[in-house]
Design a protein around this motif. Structure first.
Motif, mmCIF file in Angstrom:
data_model
loop_
_atom_site.group_PDB
_atom_site.id
_atom_site.type_symbol
_atom_site.label_atom_id
_atom_site.label_comp_id
_atom_site.label_asym_id
_atom_site.label_seq_id
_atom_site.Cartn_x
_atom_site.Cartn_y
_atom_site.Cartn_z
ATOM 1 N N VAL A 193 0.845 -1.204 0.000
ATOM 2 C CA VAL A 193 0.000 0.000 0.000
ATOM 3 C C VAL A 193 0.873 1.244 0.000
ATOM 4 C CG1 VAL A 193 -1.709 1.307 1.328
ATOM 5 C CG2 VAL A 193 -1.896 -1.177 1.158
ATOM 6 N N GLN A 194 1.859 1.278 0.892
ATOM 7 C CA GLN A 194 2.758 2.431 0.961
ATOM 8 C C GLN A 194 3.522 2.606 -0.348
ATOM 9 O OE1 GLN A 194 1.361 3.975 3.707
ATOM 10 N NE2 GLN A 194 3.408 4.787 3.818
ATOM 11 N N LEU A 195 4.004 1.514 -0.880
ATOM 12 C CA LEU A 195 4.753 1.565 -2.127
ATOM 13 C C LEU A 195 3.871 2.077 -3.269
ATOM 14 C CD1 LEU A 195 7.404 1.009 -3.613
ATOM 15 C CD2 LEU A 195 6.610 -1.345 -3.965
ATOM 16 N N GLU A 196 2.657 1.555 -3.367
ATOM 17 C CA GLU A 196 1.733 1.981 -4.428
ATOM 18 C C GLU A 196 1.455 3.471 -4.328
ATOM 19 O OE1 GLU A 196 -1.934 3.126 -6.392
ATOM 20 O OE2 GLU A 196 -1.615 3.167 -4.232
ATOM 21 N N ASP A 197 1.187 3.951 -3.128
ATOM 22 C CA ASP A 197 0.870 5.361 -2.933
ATOM 23 C C ASP A 197 2.057 6.245 -3.304
ATOM 24 O OD1 ASP A 197 -0.870 7.464 -2.169
ATOM 25 O OD2 ASP A 197 0.037 7.533 -0.176
ATOM 26 N N CYS A 198 3.232 5.876 -2.854
ATOM 27 C CA CYS A 198 4.434 6.672 -3.166
ATOM 28 C C CYS A 198 4.737 6.669 -4.664
ATOM 29 C CB CYS A 198 5.642 6.146 -2.389
ATOM 30 S SG CYS A 198 5.548 6.480 -0.626
ATOM 31 N N LEU A 199 4.650 5.511 -5.283
ATOM 32 C CA LEU A 199 4.935 5.429 -6.723
ATOM 33 C C LEU A 199 3.933 6.257 -7.533
ATOM 34 C CD1 LEU A 199 5.821 1.648 -6.945
ATOM 35 C CD2 LEU A 199 7.392 3.564 -7.369
ATOM 36 N N ALA A 200 2.666 6.187 -7.154
ATOM 37 C CA ALA A 200 1.650 6.978 -7.862
ATOM 38 C C ALA A 200 1.897 8.463 -7.656
ATOM 39 C CB ALA A 200 0.253 6.588 -7.382
ATOM 40 N N PHE A 201 2.221 8.849 -6.426
ATOM 41 C CA PHE A 201 2.458 10.259 -6.115
ATOM 42 C C PHE A 201 3.648 10.800 -6.898
ATOM 43 C CE2 PHE A 201 4.409 13.656 -3.623
ATOM 44 C CZ PHE A 201 3.328 14.510 -3.461
ATOM 45 N N TRP A 202 4.695 10.000 -7.042
ATOM 46 C CA TRP A 202 5.902 10.467 -7.711
ATOM 47 C C TRP A 202 5.880 10.227 -9.218
ATOM 48 C CZ3 TRP A 202 8.461 13.963 -5.326
ATOM 49 C CH2 TRP A 202 8.471 13.982 -3.936
ATOM 50 N N GLY A 203 4.721 9.896 -9.756
ATOM 51 C CA GLY A 203 4.574 9.838 -11.210
ATOM 52 C C GLY A 203 5.049 8.564 -11.876
ATOM 53 N N HIS A 204 4.896 7.439 -11.216
ATOM 54 C CA HIS A 204 5.278 6.147 -11.784
ATOM 55 C C HIS A 204 4.056 5.231 -11.820
ATOM 56 C CE1 HIS A 204 9.479 7.362 -11.547
ATOM 57 N NE2 HIS A 204 9.252 7.743 -10.302
ATOM 58 N N PRO A 205 3.107 5.517 -12.720
ATOM 59 C CA PRO A 205 1.845 4.775 -12.718
ATOM 60 C C PRO A 205 1.995 3.283 -13.014
ATOM 61 C CG PRO A 205 2.003 6.180 -14.666
ATOM 62 C CD PRO A 205 3.157 6.527 -13.777
ATOM 63 N N ASP A 206 2.923 2.915 -13.861
ATOM 64 C CA ASP A 206 3.103 1.486 -14.170
ATOM 65 C C ASP A 206 3.609 0.718 -12.953
ATOM 66 O OD1 ASP A 206 2.238 1.972 -16.740
ATOM 67 O OD2 ASP A 206 4.269 2.150 -17.568
ATOM 68 N N ALA A 207 4.569 1.294 -12.262
ATOM 69 C CA ALA A 207 5.097 0.642 -11.063
ATOM 70 C C ALA A 207 4.029 0.609 -9.960
ATOM 71 C CB ALA A 207 6.351 1.365 -10.573
ATOM 72 N N ALA A 208 3.221 1.670 -9.865
ATOM 73 C CA ALA A 208 2.129 1.692 -8.887
ATOM 74 C C ALA A 208 1.117 0.593 -9.205
ATOM 75 C CB ALA A 208 1.459 3.060 -8.863
ATOM 76 N N ALA A 209 0.839 0.399 -10.491
ATOM 77 C CA ALA A 209 -0.087 -0.668 -10.901
ATOM 78 C C ALA A 209 0.469 -2.040 -10.520
ATOM 79 C CB ALA A 209 -0.356 -0.585 -12.401
ATOM 80 N N GLN A 210 1.776 -2.224 -10.656
ATOM 81 C CA GLN A 210 2.384 -3.494 -10.253
ATOM 82 C C GLN A 210 2.233 -3.720 -8.748
ATOM 83 O OE1 GLN A 210 6.376 -3.036 -11.744
ATOM 84 N NE2 GLN A 210 5.915 -4.128 -13.641
ATOM 85 N N ALA A 211 2.371 -2.665 -7.974
ATOM 86 C CA ALA A 211 2.200 -2.793 -6.521
ATOM 87 C C ALA A 211 0.748 -3.138 -6.187
ATOM 88 C CB ALA A 211 2.619 -1.505 -5.822
#
Length: 185
Positions: free
Chosen positions: A3-21
């Motif tokens: 959850v933390q990883l997804e939120d941080c990745l989405a916030f910092w502009g990495h939607p693909d990595a957030a989707a993987q999380a």
């Protein structure tokens, strides 16, 4: 951690990595009998759906949060209620948003969330009141936040108050509306 990883990745502009999380969290939820993991995934999916325009995904995640909320401890329900309130505001349903915000604030009091940490919940309530045309009530909600917010948070509250005053003046056609908008900006 997902959850933390997804939120941080989405916030910092990495939607693909957030989707993987999110996918990893979904895999974990599928394997786990825990309603906590399913709840966490539902809240993450709702937060993610609010970033886009897929109304079906938003509705599905909203319903899942509603279904699982009563199976969680009250303190865990807060995040789901927060995102549900935001969805209702986005959809132009201020009365329903006000009801959710009131529940959110009641639960916050019950689980003793410090008043300074309830700022976003009060802001959501003020937005719902404004959506109902209850400008004075909305401003009162924001004004009462001043006592609990200091430093940068206090400056944010002042910006919220200024913006709400400008919006109220615009809605009323007040002659000083333009000046209040400039001041708020």
């Amino acid at each position: 951690w997902w959850v933390q990883l997804e939120d941080c990745l989405a916030f910092w502009g990495h939607p693909d990595a957030a989707a993987q999380a999110r996918d990893e969290l979904a895999t974990l939820a599928a394997r786990s009998p825990s309603t906590l993991v399913a709840w966490t995934l539902a809240v993450v999916e709702l937060r993610h759906a609010l970033r886009g325009s897929d109304l079906v995904a938003q509705d599905r995640a909203y319903a899942q949060v509603d279904r699982l909320r009563t199976l969680q401890r009250p303190g865990r329900a807060l995040q789901g209620l927060r995102w549900q309130t935001m969805l209702l505001l986005q959809r132009g349903r201020p009365k329903a948003a006000l009801d959710k915000a009131d529940l959110l604030l009641s639960l916050s009091a019950d689980v003793e969330v410090p008043e300074r940490d309830r700022g976003v919940y009060h802001d959501l309530r003020a937005q719902a009141l404004a959506g109902l045309g209850r400008w004075d009530d909305a401003l009162q909600v924001l004004d009462t936040m001043h006592a609990h917010q200091t430093g940068a948070q206090g400056r944010i509250v002042q910006a919220l108050v200024s913006s709400m005053q400008a919006a109220a003046a615009l809605s009323r056609g007040a002659p000083d509306a333009q000046a209040l908008c400039v001041q708020a900006l």
